[in-house]
Design a protein around this motif. Sequence first.
Motif, PDB file in Angstrom:
ATOM      1  N   VAL A   1       1.007  -1.226  -0.125  1.00 57.40           N
ATOM      2  CA  VAL A   1       0.014   0.600  -0.299  1.00 57.40           C
ATOM      3  C   VAL A   1       0.948   1.072   0.199  1.00 57.40           C
ATOM      4  O   VAL A   1       1.838   1.705   1.204  1.00 57.40           O
ATOM      5  N   ASN A   2       0.428   2.118  -0.730  1.00 57.60           N
ATOM      6  CA  ASN A   2       1.524   3.404  -1.305  1.00 57.60           C
ATOM      7  C   ASN A   2       0.466   4.428  -0.047  1.00 57.60           C
ATOM      8  O   ASN A   2      -0.401   5.042  -0.063  1.00 57.60           O
ATOM      9  N   GLN A   3       1.651   4.404   1.355  1.00 57.82           N
ATOM     10  CA  GLN A   3       0.972   5.443   2.162  1.00 57.82           C
ATOM     11  C   GLN A   3       1.666   7.092   2.245  1.00 57.82           C
ATOM     12  O   GLN A   3       3.022   7.182   2.407  1.00 57.82           O
ATOM     13  N   VAL A   4       1.222   7.580   2.259  1.00 53.21           N
ATOM     14  CA  VAL A   4       1.359   8.835   2.571  1.00 53.21           C
ATOM     15  C   VAL A   4       1.746  10.021   4.160  1.00 53.21           C
ATOM     16  O   VAL A   4       0.179   9.928   4.682  1.00 53.21           O
ATOM     17  N   ASN A   5       2.363  10.407   3.912  1.00 52.68           N
ATOM     18  CA  ASN A   5       2.192  11.061   5.613  1.00 52.68           C
ATOM     19  C   ASN A   5       2.135  12.392   5.103  1.00 52.68           C
ATOM     20  O   ASN A   5       2.626  12.817   4.436  1.00 52.68           O
ATOM     21  N   VAL A   6       1.042  13.238   5.944  1.00 47.37           N
ATOM     22  CA  VAL A   6       0.239  14.555   5.396  1.00 47.37           C
ATOM     23  C   VAL A   6       1.315  15.414   6.142  1.00 47.37           C
ATOM     24  O   VAL A   6       1.756  15.320   7.534  1.00 47.37           O
ATOM     25  N   ASN A   7       1.913  16.600   5.388  1.00 47.49           N
ATOM     26  CA  ASN A   7       2.728  17.216   6.122  1.00 47.49           C
ATOM     27  C   ASN A   7       2.001  19.218   5.673  1.00 47.49           C
ATOM     28  O   ASN A   7       2.710  19.471   5.171  1.00 47.49           O
ATOM     29  N   PRO A   8       1.050  19.528   6.484  1.00 51.60           N
ATOM     30  CA  PRO A   8       0.390  20.947   6.305  1.00 51.60           C
ATOM     31  C   PRO A   8       1.373  22.089   6.124  1.00 51.60           C
ATOM     32  O   PRO A   8       1.479  23.119   5.631  1.00 51.60           O
ATOM     33  N   LYS A   9       2.334  21.715   7.118  1.00 53.00           N
ATOM     34  CA  LYS A   9       3.520  22.677   6.429  1.00 53.00           C
ATOM     35  C   LYS A   9       4.072  22.997   5.588  1.00 53.00           C
ATOM     36  O   LYS A   9       5.288  24.162   5.707  1.00 53.00           O
ATOM     37  N   GLN A  10       4.293  21.397   5.224  1.00 51.37           N
ATOM     38  CA  GLN A  10       5.468  22.191   3.978  1.00 51.37           C
ATOM     39  C   GLN A  10       4.140  21.908   2.415  1.00 51.37           C
ATOM     40  O   GLN A  10       5.005  21.690   0.913  1.00 51.37           O
ATOM     41  N   GLY A  11       2.637  22.704   2.611  1.00 51.39           N
ATOM     42  CA  GLY A  11       1.652  22.517   1.906  1.00 51.39           C
ATOM     43  C   GLY A  11       1.405  20.591   1.540  1.00 51.39           C
ATOM     44  O   GLY A  11       0.608  20.660   0.633  1.00 51.39           O
ATOM     45  N   LEU A  12       1.727  19.728   1.742  1.00 49.66           N
ATOM     46  CA  LEU A  12       1.070  18.714   1.690  1.00 49.66           C
ATOM     47  C   LEU A  12      -0.077  17.953   2.878  1.00 49.66           C
ATOM     48  O   LEU A  12       0.025  17.752   3.801  1.00 49.66           O
ATOM     49  N   ASP A  13      -1.022  18.562   2.443  1.00 50.99           N
ATOM     50  CA  ASP A  13      -2.395  18.291   2.991  1.00 50.99           C
ATOM     51  C   ASP A  13      -3.215  17.290   2.538  1.00 50.99           C
ATOM     52  O   ASP A  13      -2.797  16.926   1.353  1.00 50.99           O
ATOM     53  N   PHE A  14      -4.347  16.932   2.990  1.00 51.47           N
ATOM     54  CA  PHE A  14      -5.276  15.951   2.358  1.00 51.47           C
ATOM     55  C   PHE A  14      -5.745  16.176   1.379  1.00 51.47           C
ATOM     56  O   PHE A  14      -5.603  15.627   0.548  1.00 51.47           O
ATOM     57  N   SER A  15      -5.537  17.666   0.968  1.00 51.87           N
ATOM     58  CA  SER A  15      -6.645  17.787   0.062  1.00 51.87           C
ATOM     59  C   SER A  15      -4.880  17.518  -1.137  1.00 51.87           C
ATOM     60  O   SER A  15      -5.497  17.158  -2.602  1.00 51.87           O
ATOM     61  N   SER A  16      -3.709  18.100  -1.222  1.00 50.34           N
ATOM     62  CA  SER A  16      -3.164  17.765  -1.961  1.00 50.34           C
ATOM     63  C   SER A  16      -2.443  16.581  -2.592  1.00 50.34           C
ATOM     64  O   SER A  16      -2.393  16.046  -3.663  1.00 50.34           O
ATOM     65  N   ALA A  17      -2.313  16.036  -1.240  1.00 51.84           N
ATOM     66  CA  ALA A  17      -2.027  14.485  -1.423  1.00 51.84           C
ATOM     67  C   ALA A  17      -3.330  13.900  -1.947  1.00 51.84           C
ATOM     68  O   ALA A  17      -2.453  12.588  -3.681  1.00 51.84           O
ATOM     69  N   LEU A  18      -4.230  13.607  -1.625  1.00 50.61           N
ATOM     70  CA  LEU A  18      -5.317  13.265  -2.751  1.00 50.61           C
ATOM     71  C   LEU A  18      -5.974  13.844  -4.068  1.00 50.61           C
ATOM     72  O   LEU A  18      -5.717  12.845  -5.244  1.00 50.61           O
ATOM     73  N   ARG A  19      -5.028  14.352  -4.397  1.00 50.43           N
ATOM     74  CA  ARG A  19      -5.453  15.202  -5.878  1.00 50.43           C
ATOM     75  C   ARG A  19      -4.072  14.694  -6.912  1.00 50.43           C
ATOM     76  O   ARG A  19      -4.140  14.073  -8.227  1.00 50.43           O
ATOM     77  N   ALA A  20      -3.186  14.577  -6.330  1.00 49.09           N
ATOM     78  CA  ALA A  20      -1.527  13.805  -6.442  1.00 49.09           C
ATOM     79  C   ALA A  20      -1.625  12.325  -7.045  1.00 49.09           C
ATOM     80  O   ALA A  20      -1.704  11.687  -8.028  1.00 49.09           O
ATOM     81  N   PHE A  21      -3.077  11.419  -6.178  1.00 44.46           N
ATOM     82  CA  PHE A  21      -3.439  10.157  -5.810  1.00 44.46           C
ATOM     83  C   PHE A  21      -4.028  10.078  -7.397  1.00 44.46           C
ATOM     84  O   PHE A  21      -3.487   9.443  -7.854  1.00 44.46           O
TER      85      PHE A  21
END
Length: 572
Positions: free
Chosen positions: A366-386
């Motif tokens: 499973v490809n798992q991503v830790n969200v990191n809002p401080k670096q601009g990686l929040d749930f919405s941006s991760a979901l867009r990338a997926f």
Amino acid sequence: MNSSVSSLSGLARRLVKEGHLSMEAAQSATVEAREARTPLVHHLVAAGKVPALVVARSAAEEFGDPLVDLNAFSRDSIIKDIVDPRLVTKHTILPLMRRGSRLFVAVSDPTNLPALEEIRFNTGLNVETVIVEDDKLRRWIDQVESEQEGKAFENLDDDLDNLETADAAPAQAGGEDTAGADDAPIVRFVNKLLLDAIKGGASDLHFEPYEKNYRVRFRQDGILQTVSKPPVNIASKLAARLKVMARLDISERRVPQDGRIKLKISKTRAIDFRVNTCPTLFGEKIVLRILDPESAKMGIDALGYEPEQKQMYMDALQKPQGMILVTGPTGSGKTVSLYTGVNILNTPERNISTAEDPVEINLEGVNQVNVNPKQGLDFSSALRAFLRQDPDVVLVGEIRDLETAEIAVKAAQTGHLVLSTLHTNSAPETLTRLRNMGVPSFNIATSVILIIAQRLARRLCEHCKEPVAVPRQSLLEMGFTDADLETGFTVYAPHSDGCDKCRGGYKGRVGIYEVVRITDGISRIIMEEGNSIQIGDQCRQEGFNDLYRSGLIKVMQGVTSLEEVSRVTSGH
């Protein structure tokens, strides 16, 4: 009839011919076992469709292997060092004895040829199988594992100074705190607390400084209990030690920090702790959450779903698209429910991606991503990338805002299966929460396919629970029906003092669930912008049990108490 029977597997066909299963039951059990990715033998026994001894006898006759009663063996005589413990757990086999180049192993499912081949390859011995009852085999494997783990813990207890942690970092700042972090008494004290927490089945550890005292508490079976009150003057040293183990900045005491500790229990097992620090009035409060990878692999049968609830979840997981939402407060078991579903879906044919805050349990494949809002990686941006990476299944740790909700809904409507969580109290409130976020009613009705609201209730200790007499009228007022009372169930309560096998009359926890499939009737109310009360009424009309009713069923089964159901579901 004959052609249908002949299409079944050998064991299922024999059980039908011997009259232990109807053809329809055998066919549905075969499909359910395949979907849940569990052996047919285990599914039949765990679901109560056929007694374990009957299945074992039929399997022995069908495959020509001897039938053995495990109770005829002594646990001390079991071979514990010839087969890798991970293979024993992975394949549910138990090595019984060795004679020359032959290794006799106990199995309940003799069709698992790849498992036998792997053991043959790893041991260099000729593997011969004997058939045993599935439930006994699993209990024996659990007990053998517990004994081995207990010995590992005993060895660790003898060497608390040198307990290994993976990835421990050197202190990042000098001063008194740094020196204190390496003091032998502090190291031993912290290591002992971590081991005690694991052995005691705790889910969280709280290290709390106050003005005149210091307190360490464990959360066991959902309840916080004080386990130690060390001197307040070592508070900074305890914080420093934990921060060193978690690779955190010792010099930073003004802002919260997040880290992880990996504690090596044995060569084959390590325990992960998620660590969070928070500055309080009199020092840093540090909370550790124990992350158990095995909890994600328990299988859906171990979670406590009622049969019809489990089937609704399994059916939803097989849908090619749509959204499955799990809801409940922190600590209600949402992560385990989601990971159980992901494990069922985790096959080489599917591309699965998850965005979590943080990733609690690593899942191979499973490809798992830790969200990191401080670096601009929040749930919405991760979901867009997926969505740009050809996904089949997407897990979003939590839907917190409209942007994430809209992307998740769009994904669920365009050929993807989406799993996520929300913090609401019930299934109907989940639907109205999405609307209050700003998601249009039409999108909710056409994307959400299943909602699971859940709680974890303490399980009554089987050794000391006591029957209690409750007047019929009181039971009716509590929500039981006349039909319930006609079954003649017994209400149990915890023993006031508990016993040596439990804490206060309870041991372990069980899930209580409200599982709602979005039907045409519910969709109509959503489209008409009905409130949660109207949706709840429709759910009951269509036969979906709410949390309280599901809790009462657990009371009727003797699993938990009325007081516990009222506590976790906020009463009637």
